[in-house]
Motif scaffolding. Structure first.
Motif, PDB file in Angstrom:
ATOM      1  N   LEU A 171       0.824  -1.216   0.000  1.00 34.23           N
ATOM      2  CA  LEU A 171       0.000   0.000   0.000  1.00 34.23           C
ATOM      3  C   LEU A 171       0.855   1.263   0.000  1.00 34.23           C
ATOM      4  O   LEU A 171       0.544   2.241  -0.696  1.00 34.23           O
ATOM      5  CB  LEU A 171      -0.919   0.000   1.227  1.00 34.23           C
ATOM      6  CG  LEU A 171      -2.152  -0.892   1.156  1.00 34.23           C
ATOM      7  CD1 LEU A 171      -2.882  -0.900   2.496  1.00 34.23           C
ATOM      8  CD2 LEU A 171      -3.103  -0.430   0.052  1.00 34.23           C
ATOM      9  N   LEU A 172       1.929   1.241   0.781  1.00 28.16           N
ATOM     10  CA  LEU A 172       2.767   2.432   0.894  1.00 28.16           C
ATOM     11  C   LEU A 172       3.438   2.758  -0.426  1.00 28.16           C
ATOM     12  O   LEU A 172       3.488   3.932  -0.842  1.00 28.16           O
ATOM     13  CB  LEU A 172       3.813   2.230   1.993  1.00 28.16           C
ATOM     14  CG  LEU A 172       4.741   3.406   2.299  1.00 28.16           C
ATOM     15  CD1 LEU A 172       3.945   4.663   2.612  1.00 28.16           C
ATOM     16  CD2 LEU A 172       5.674   3.057   3.455  1.00 28.16           C
ATOM     17  N   PHE A 173       3.936   1.756  -1.130  1.00 22.32           N
ATOM     18  CA  PHE A 173       4.570   2.019  -2.424  1.00 22.32           C
ATOM     19  C   PHE A 173       3.545   2.469  -3.456  1.00 22.32           C
ATOM     20  O   PHE A 173       3.844   3.300  -4.317  1.00 22.32           O
ATOM     21  CB  PHE A 173       5.302   0.776  -2.911  1.00 22.32           C
ATOM     22  CG  PHE A 173       6.553   0.451  -2.130  1.00 22.32           C
ATOM     23  CD1 PHE A 173       7.104   1.366  -1.252  1.00 22.32           C
ATOM     24  CD2 PHE A 173       7.173  -0.779  -2.264  1.00 22.32           C
ATOM     25  CE1 PHE A 173       8.241   1.073  -0.520  1.00 22.32           C
ATOM     26  CE2 PHE A 173       8.318  -1.086  -1.552  1.00 22.32           C
ATOM     27  CZ  PHE A 173       8.858  -0.163  -0.681  1.00 22.32           C
ATOM     28  N   ALA A 174       2.325   1.928  -3.392  1.00 22.60           N
ATOM     29  CA  ALA A 174       1.280   2.382  -4.314  1.00 22.60           C
ATOM     30  C   ALA A 174       0.963   3.858  -4.080  1.00 22.60           C
ATOM     31  O   ALA A 174       0.835   4.648  -5.032  1.00 22.60           O
ATOM     32  CB  ALA A 174       0.028   1.530  -4.142  1.00 22.60           C
ATOM     33  N   LEU A 175       0.827   4.252  -2.818  1.00 24.64           N
ATOM     34  CA  LEU A 175       0.586   5.664  -2.502  1.00 24.64           C
ATOM     35  C   LEU A 175       1.771   6.528  -2.918  1.00 24.64           C
ATOM     36  O   LEU A 175       1.596   7.625  -3.463  1.00 24.64           O
ATOM     37  CB  LEU A 175       0.330   5.806  -0.996  1.00 24.64           C
ATOM     38  CG  LEU A 175       0.172   7.240  -0.473  1.00 24.64           C
ATOM     39  CD1 LEU A 175      -1.035   7.920  -1.114  1.00 24.64           C
ATOM     40  CD2 LEU A 175       0.048   7.247   1.040  1.00 24.64           C
ATOM     41  N   HIS A 176       2.976   6.036  -2.659  1.00 28.55           N
ATOM     42  CA  HIS A 176       4.192   6.755  -3.026  1.00 28.55           C
ATOM     43  C   HIS A 176       4.226   6.986  -4.538  1.00 28.55           C
ATOM     44  O   HIS A 176       4.557   8.092  -5.002  1.00 28.55           O
ATOM     45  CB  HIS A 176       5.387   5.914  -2.571  1.00 28.55           C
ATOM     46  CG  HIS A 176       6.680   6.654  -2.508  1.00 28.55           C
ATOM     47  ND1 HIS A 176       6.780   8.003  -2.239  1.00 28.55           N
ATOM     48  CD2 HIS A 176       7.964   6.212  -2.667  1.00 28.55           C
ATOM     49  CE1 HIS A 176       8.057   8.360  -2.229  1.00 28.55           C
ATOM     50  NE2 HIS A 176       8.786   7.294  -2.503  1.00 28.55           N
ATOM     51  N   GLY A 177       3.883   5.961  -5.301  1.00 26.11           N
ATOM     52  CA  GLY A 177       3.843   6.100  -6.754  1.00 26.11           C
ATOM     53  C   GLY A 177       2.780   7.070  -7.213  1.00 26.11           C
ATOM     54  O   GLY A 177       2.994   7.849  -8.154  1.00 26.11           O
ATOM     55  N   ALA A 178       1.621   7.053  -6.561  1.00 27.89           N
ATOM     56  CA  ALA A 178       0.552   7.985  -6.934  1.00 27.89           C
ATOM     57  C   ALA A 178       0.983   9.428  -6.693  1.00 27.89           C
ATOM     58  O   ALA A 178       0.740  10.315  -7.525  1.00 27.89           O
ATOM     59  CB  ALA A 178      -0.715   7.661  -6.142  1.00 27.89           C
ATOM     60  N   MET A 179       1.625   9.681  -5.554  1.00 26.46           N
ATOM     61  CA  MET A 179       2.103  11.035  -5.257  1.00 26.46           C
ATOM     62  C   MET A 179       3.184  11.464  -6.245  1.00 26.46           C
ATOM     63  O   MET A 179       3.263  12.642  -6.627  1.00 26.46           O
ATOM     64  CB  MET A 179       2.644  11.095  -3.829  1.00 26.46           C
ATOM     65  CG  MET A 179       1.566  11.025  -2.758  1.00 26.46           C
ATOM     66  SD  MET A 179       0.398  12.412  -2.895  1.00 26.46           S
ATOM     67  CE  MET A 179      -0.616  12.131  -1.435  1.00 26.46           C
ATOM     68  N   PHE A 180       4.020  10.522  -6.654  1.00 28.74           N
ATOM     69  CA  PHE A 180       5.046  10.845  -7.646  1.00 28.74           C
ATOM     70  C   PHE A 180       4.405  11.220  -8.980  1.00 28.74           C
ATOM     71  O   PHE A 180       4.844  12.162  -9.653  1.00 28.74           O
ATOM     72  CB  PHE A 180       5.984   9.648  -7.828  1.00 28.74           C
ATOM     73  CG  PHE A 180       7.064   9.863  -8.851  1.00 28.74           C
ATOM     74  CD1 PHE A 180       8.141  10.691  -8.590  1.00 28.74           C
ATOM     75  CD2 PHE A 180       7.001   9.234 -10.088  1.00 28.74           C
ATOM     76  CE1 PHE A 180       9.135  10.895  -9.534  1.00 28.74           C
ATOM     77  CE2 PHE A 180       7.989   9.426 -11.046  1.00 28.74           C
ATOM     78  CZ  PHE A 180       9.066  10.253 -10.761  1.00 28.74           C
TER      79      PHE A 180
END
Length: 343
Positions: A171-180
């Motif tokens: 989940l954290l990497f998915a959110l991180h990618g979305a913010m990027f």
């Protein structure tokens, strides 16, 4: 600080850099089917955001694994033998992802691109989930016997704490990618990325809080309350910054969360490098798993001289490719006239 402590910290820093940078790479690949739906141009916008940097980000993992092998060979041997199947799966997924990214544009065929997109998705989801699962098991401890060898089965690695670790990094990497993607794209792709990030914020914050609290209470030290607090502050910062459309600060919030989570894991592990769940006498520590002091000193000088050059070069790469990407900037695939419909 002893040379053993220095190299433990340095390996922690290398994995932190890997998760911070490769984490949003994974997130972009995980979200590509969602944010790239509708046209190949949208998918190319999503993929082009990481095009110039993804391979450089993977160097952090290679360096971290190499440093682990050279500085703590016992740690490297026990970890890679005990997690052989999991790490092999991660390796295969990374190879699949690399090939899909590199060869996606080599053939102008919609079915070929669809297969490559599937490879990018699989090659992003598997490592994103697996790394949290692996490091949660490392902190929790694995069945090491008196010979410092893995004495369990693969099913010993599927406890609830380890599984929660996998969900957390996923989940954290998915959110991180979305913010990027919010930071790096424009137009309709950016709007959809912002909407996706807002949907991910609440569940990610809840899971991060649960995993961080479990880690701190079960394995943490006194000072690791600091990274735990930063783990909670990061999503809050990202949410607040996103509301006022401060994209850079929102992305920084998820960066802080990833870095704090890695610091919490390594801080909870120290001074062990791989605890034994059978008997604490069988634990691998920074002292009984390390190379000779002379080897570590020579490596330290090499690290001091080479690391700044690598950081400067990678920072320059991000600066050169800092501008946003929009659908309008994507040319038609080779072989199609300008203005053609792009599936």
């Amino acid at each position: 600080m002893s040379v053993q402590e220095f190299w433990f910290v340095l390996i922690g820093v290398l994995f932190t850099g890997y998760f911070m940078l490769e984490g949003f790479d994974f997130g972009v690949g995980m979200l590509m089917p969602i944010l790239g739906r509708g046209s190949d141009a949208r998918r190319r916008v999503v993929l082009n955001t990481i095009g110039p940097v993804w391979d450089g980000n993977e160097v952090w993992l290679i360096t971290a694994a190499g440093a682990m092998f050279a500085a703590f060979p016992e740690w490297y041997a026990s970890l890679f033998s005990g997690f052989y199947l999991a790490l092999l799966l991660v390796l295969v997924a990374l190879i699949l992802r690399i090939c899909a990214i590199e060869y996606r544009g080599k053939i102008n065929d919609a079915r070929w691109r669809a297969r490559c997109d599937l490879g990018i998705g699989i090659g992003s989801w598997i490592p994103a989930l697996a790394w949290g699962w692996v490091f949660a098991n490392v902190v929790r401890g694995v069945p090491l016997n008196e010979k410092k060898q893995f004495a369990g089965s693969v099913w010993d690695l599927f406890g609830p704490y380890a599984l929660l670790g996998g969900v957390t990094t996923g989940l954290l990497f998915a959110l991180h990618g979305a913010m990027f993607l919010v930071l790096k794209t424009g137009g309709e792709v950016r709007d959809d990325a912002r909407h996706t990030a807002r949907l991910l914020l609440a569940p990610t914050a809840a899971v991060v809080c649960a995993f961080g609290l479990w880690t701190q209470l079960a394995y943490g030290a006194g000072w690791t309350w600091v990274p735990f607090a930063l783990m909670l502050l990061g999503p809050a910062t990202a949410a607040a910054a996103d509301i006022v459309h401060r994209d850079g600060w929102a992305f920084t919030g998820t960066m802080v969360t990833v870095a704090a989570a890695t610091a919490l894991l390594f801080g909870s592990l120290f001074p062990n490098v791989l605890p034994s769940s059978l008997d604490s006498a069988f634990d691998l520590t920074i002292h009984n798993a390390s190379s000779t002091p002379y080897t570590l000193k020579v490596m330290s000088w090499a690290a001091v001289l080479v690391t700044p050059v690598v950081l400067i070069y990678q920072g320059w790469t991000y600066w050169v490719f800092r501008k946003r990407i929009t659908v309008e900037q994507i040319p038609a695939p080779i072989g199609l006239p300008p203005g053609s419909v792009r599936d």
